[in-house]
Design a protein around this motif. Structure first.
Motif, PDB file in Angstrom:
ATOM      1  N   ALA A   1       0.933  -1.354  -0.016  1.00 23.58           N
ATOM      2  CA  ALA A   1      -0.019   0.080   0.040  1.00 23.58           C
ATOM      3  C   ALA A   1       0.795   1.115   0.164  1.00 23.58           C
ATOM      4  N   GLN A   2       0.899   1.793  -1.240  1.00 25.62           N
ATOM      5  CA  GLN A   2       2.209   2.693  -1.231  1.00 25.62           C
ATOM      6  C   GLN A   2       1.450   4.048  -1.606  1.00 25.62           C
ATOM      7  N   LYS A   3       0.332   4.481  -1.109  1.00 29.37           N
ATOM      8  CA  LYS A   3      -0.220   5.682  -1.237  1.00 29.37           C
ATOM      9  C   LYS A   3       0.250   6.879   0.009  1.00 29.37           C
ATOM     10  N   ILE A   4       0.774   7.827  -0.402  1.00 26.92           N
ATOM     11  CA  ILE A   4       1.232   8.845   0.556  1.00 26.92           C
ATOM     12  C   ILE A   4       0.377   9.990   0.781  1.00 26.92           C
ATOM     13  N   ASP A   5      -0.392   9.887   1.909  1.00 25.47           N
ATOM     14  CA  ASP A   5      -1.499  10.781   2.380  1.00 25.47           C
ATOM     15  C   ASP A   5      -0.845  12.415   2.360  1.00 25.47           C
ATOM     16  N   HIS A   6      -0.436  12.733   1.373  1.00 27.76           N
ATOM     17  CA  HIS A   6       0.091  14.251   1.112  1.00 27.76           C
ATOM     18  C   HIS A   6       0.271  14.591   0.036  1.00 27.76           C
ATOM     19  N   PHE A   7       0.511  16.000  -0.312  1.00 34.25           N
ATOM     20  CA  PHE A   7       0.737  16.484  -1.529  1.00 34.25           C
ATOM     21  C   PHE A   7       2.278  16.440  -2.308  1.00 34.25           C
ATOM     22  N   PHE A   8       3.066  15.961  -1.104  1.00 36.03           N
ATOM     23  CA  PHE A   8       4.421  15.837  -1.570  1.00 36.03           C
ATOM     24  C   PHE A   8       5.113  14.707  -0.460  1.00 36.03           C
ATOM     25  N   CYS A   9       6.418  14.348  -0.772  1.00 33.31           N
ATOM     26  CA  CYS A   9       7.054  13.185  -0.023  1.00 33.31           C
ATOM     27  C   CYS A   9       7.455  13.814   1.269  1.00 33.31           C
ATOM     28  N   GLU A  10       6.557  14.508   2.257  1.00 35.19           N
ATOM     29  CA  GLU A  10       6.890  14.687   3.466  1.00 35.19           C
ATOM     30  C   GLU A  10       7.485  13.592   4.267  1.00 35.19           C
ATOM     31  N   ILE A  11       8.395  13.686   5.300  1.00 37.05           N
ATOM     32  CA  ILE A  11       9.014  12.682   5.717  1.00 37.05           C
ATOM     33  C   ILE A  11       8.225  11.719   6.695  1.00 37.05           C
ATOM     34  N   MET A  12       7.364  12.626   7.568  1.00 40.37           N
ATOM     35  CA  MET A  12       6.670  11.771   8.571  1.00 40.37           C
ATOM     36  C   MET A  12       5.371  11.070   7.667  1.00 40.37           C
ATOM     37  N   ALA A  13       4.912  11.523   6.523  1.00 41.13           N
ATOM     38  CA  ALA A  13       3.929  10.820   5.634  1.00 41.13           C
ATOM     39  C   ALA A  13       4.446   9.593   5.155  1.00 41.13           C
ATOM     40  N   VAL A  14       5.832   9.568   4.723  1.00 41.21           N
ATOM     41  CA  VAL A  14       6.635   8.399   4.088  1.00 41.21           C
ATOM     42  C   VAL A  14       6.726   7.438   5.047  1.00 41.21           C
ATOM     43  N   LEU A  15       7.203   7.924   6.147  1.00 34.29           N
ATOM     44  CA  LEU A  15       7.577   6.810   7.315  1.00 34.29           C
ATOM     45  C   LEU A  15       6.196   6.027   7.853  1.00 34.29           C
ATOM     46  N   LYS A  16       4.869   6.634   7.524  1.00 38.48           N
ATOM     47  CA  LYS A  16       3.755   5.787   7.921  1.00 38.48           C
ATOM     48  C   LYS A  16       3.638   4.600   6.961  1.00 38.48           C
ATOM     49  N   LEU A  17       4.481   4.467   5.819  1.00 38.09           N
ATOM     50  CA  LEU A  17       4.393   3.446   4.912  1.00 38.09           C
ATOM     51  C   LEU A  17       5.053   2.269   5.184  1.00 38.09           C
ATOM     52  N   ALA A  18       6.226   2.619   6.181  1.00 39.71           N
ATOM     53  CA  ALA A  18       7.127   1.666   6.415  1.00 39.71           C
ATOM     54  C   ALA A  18       6.603   0.485   7.046  1.00 39.71           C
ATOM     55  N   CYS A  19       7.108  -0.704   6.784  1.00 42.48           N
ATOM     56  CA  CYS A  19       6.552  -2.158   7.232  1.00 42.48           C
ATOM     57  C   CYS A  19       7.449  -2.419   8.103  1.00 42.48           C
ATOM     58  N   ALA A  20       7.977  -1.505   9.298  1.00 38.26           N
ATOM     59  CA  ALA A  20       9.189  -1.604  10.143  1.00 38.26           C
ATOM     60  C   ALA A  20       8.723  -0.778  11.318  1.00 38.26           C
ATOM     61  N   ASP A  21       9.542  -0.764  12.254  1.00 32.39           N
ATOM     62  CA  ASP A  21       9.641  -0.040  13.534  1.00 32.39           C
ATOM     63  C   ASP A  21      10.310   1.171  13.214  1.00 32.39           C
ATOM     64  N   THR A  22       9.547   2.372  13.126  1.00 33.18           N
ATOM     65  CA  THR A  22      10.112   3.681  12.791  1.00 33.18           C
ATOM     66  C   THR A  22      10.384   4.550  13.993  1.00 33.18           C
ATOM     67  N   HIS A  23      10.490   4.129  14.889  1.00 33.22           N
ATOM     68  CA  HIS A  23      10.504   4.731  16.435  1.00 33.22           C
ATOM     69  C   HIS A  23      11.838   5.789  16.483  1.00 33.22           C
ATOM     70  N   ILE A  24      13.083   5.133  15.714  1.00 31.42           N
ATOM     71  CA  ILE A  24      14.141   5.726  15.748  1.00 31.42           C
ATOM     72  C   ILE A  24      14.059   6.860  14.889  1.00 31.42           C
ATOM     73  N   ASN A  25      13.387   6.653  13.655  1.00 28.57           N
ATOM     74  CA  ASN A  25      13.332   7.678  12.842  1.00 28.57           C
ATOM     75  C   ASN A  25      12.434   8.990  13.148  1.00 28.57           C
ATOM     76  N   GLU A  26      11.166   8.789  13.709  1.00 22.91           N
ATOM     77  CA  GLU A  26      10.566   9.701  14.337  1.00 22.91           C
ATOM     78  C   GLU A  26      11.242  10.444  15.506  1.00 22.91           C
ATOM     79  N   THR A  27      11.810   9.717  16.405  1.00 23.51           N
ATOM     80  CA  THR A  27      12.780  10.273  17.502  1.00 23.51           C
ATOM     81  C   THR A  27      13.769  11.358  16.874  1.00 23.51           C
ATOM     82  N   MET A  28      14.180  11.006  15.640  1.00 26.53           N
ATOM     83  CA  MET A  28      15.341  11.627  15.080  1.00 26.53           C
ATOM     84  C   MET A  28      14.906  12.888  14.395  1.00 26.53           C
ATOM     85  N   VAL A  29      13.569  12.680  13.979  1.00 29.77           N
ATOM     86  CA  VAL A  29      12.744  13.853  13.150  1.00 29.77           C
ATOM     87  C   VAL A  29      12.471  15.098  14.321  1.00 29.77           C
ATOM     88  N   LEU A  30      12.149  14.366  15.481  1.00 34.24           N
ATOM     89  CA  LEU A  30      11.468  15.245  16.829  1.00 34.24           C
ATOM     90  C   LEU A  30      12.849  16.001  17.129  1.00 34.24           C
TER      91      LEU A  30
END
Length: 310
Positions: A170-199
């Protein structure tokens, strides 16, 4: 899990869930705003390059801010316009990752340039006799290069953490461009480190710099109040108010999106807030500096006068 993952080669940006007529109306409106953004910032660059009176550190930084604003808009708006015309047209995986990297780079660069510009105003108003020594051209170039370097390195960190992630079918990004948090929501893995680094990255380039800007302007306000000349006070307030308007627009929207509550859960309102951040901010910046800055307005009059003679 293996059946639900694939080697993703493209994404579909959902953009704005609106009817075809509304999308065509938005296409025309956003195209107009995009042209105004490029034209307005281009005028600022042209005035600074043509008028020798604007060859000062303040306008050197302003010229780089105009470049960033143009690049900022160019990294997101064209894809958004394509999506409005062809909603089902996909964007390649490489194109999406590149867009994410460029958006982060230009956003962080603008954050840091606004800090540099506030420091320049602090030195000009609080230490006017030492201004030419402190803000030498060597220092100005070093500050700009440092801003770009930090932005690129920080964006590369997010890119390195993003690329190894597996993505679902399911590769649909709920945004009008490839915003990093919207892209991370499509990952089939733990993105806790990514989200922590974004914050952590958002706090380091938004909260910290904004605090330094506020401190700088508190010192500037005290210095302005001590000025004996009413004309000097008026000129200082006029110059600083333009910068404060830009700072308020940029940092206000950015902090709301990435440091506010539930930053990791994109909402419709935050998507539209990011639209304002990436489309309207770059368009408004040159208007603010042109309308509220007497030196820029005078430079425009001089340039137009020269063109009429020619």
């Amino acid at each position: 899990m293996g059946d639900n993952m694939t080697s993703v080669t493209e994404f579909i940006l959902l953009g704005f869930p609106l009817g075809p007529r509304i999308q065509m109306l938005l296409f025309g409106l956003f195209s107009l705003f995009y042209v105004f953004t490029l034209l307005g910032n281009g005028v600022i660059l042209g005035l600074i390059s043509l008028d020798s009176r604007l060859h000062t550190p303040m306008y050197f930084f302003l010229s780089h801010l105009a470049i960033v604003d143009m690049a900022y808009a160019c990294s997101t708006v064209p894809q958004m316009l394509v999506n409005l015309l062809s909603p089902a047209k996909p964007i390649s995986f490489a194109g999406c990752i590149t867009q994410t990297f460029l958006f982060l780079t230009f956003a962080v660069t603008e954050c840091l340039l606004l800090v540099v510009m506030s420091y320049d105003r602090y030195v000009a108003i609080c230490h006017p006799l030492r201004y030419s020594v402190i803000m030498s051209w060597r220092v100005c170039i070093m500050l700009v290069v440092t801003s770009w370097t930090i932005a690129v390195l920080l964006s590369l960190v997010h890119l390195v953490l993003l690329l190894p992630l597996p993505f679902c079918i399911a590769q649909k990004i709920d945004h009008f461009f490839c915003e990093i948090m919207a892209v991370l929501k499509l990952a089939c893995a733990d993105t806790h480190i990514n989200e922590t680094m974004v914050l952590a990255g958002a706090i380091s380039v938004l909260v910290g710099p904004l605090s330094s800007i506020i401190i700088s302007y508190m010192c500037i306000l005290c210095a302005i109040l001590r000025l004996q000349s009413a004309e000097g006070q008026r000129k200082a307030i006029s110059t600083c108010s333009s910068h404060l308007c830009v700072v308020g627009l940029f940092y206000g929207t950015a902090i709301t999106m990435y440091v506010g509550p539930r930053y990791g859960k994109p909402k419709e309102q935050k998507k539209y807030l990011l639209l304002f951040h990436s489309l309207f901010n770059p368009m408004l910046n040159p208007l603010i500096y042109t309308l509220k800055n007497s030196e820029v307005k005078n430079a425009m009059k001089r340039v137009l006068g020269i063109e009429r003679v020619l």
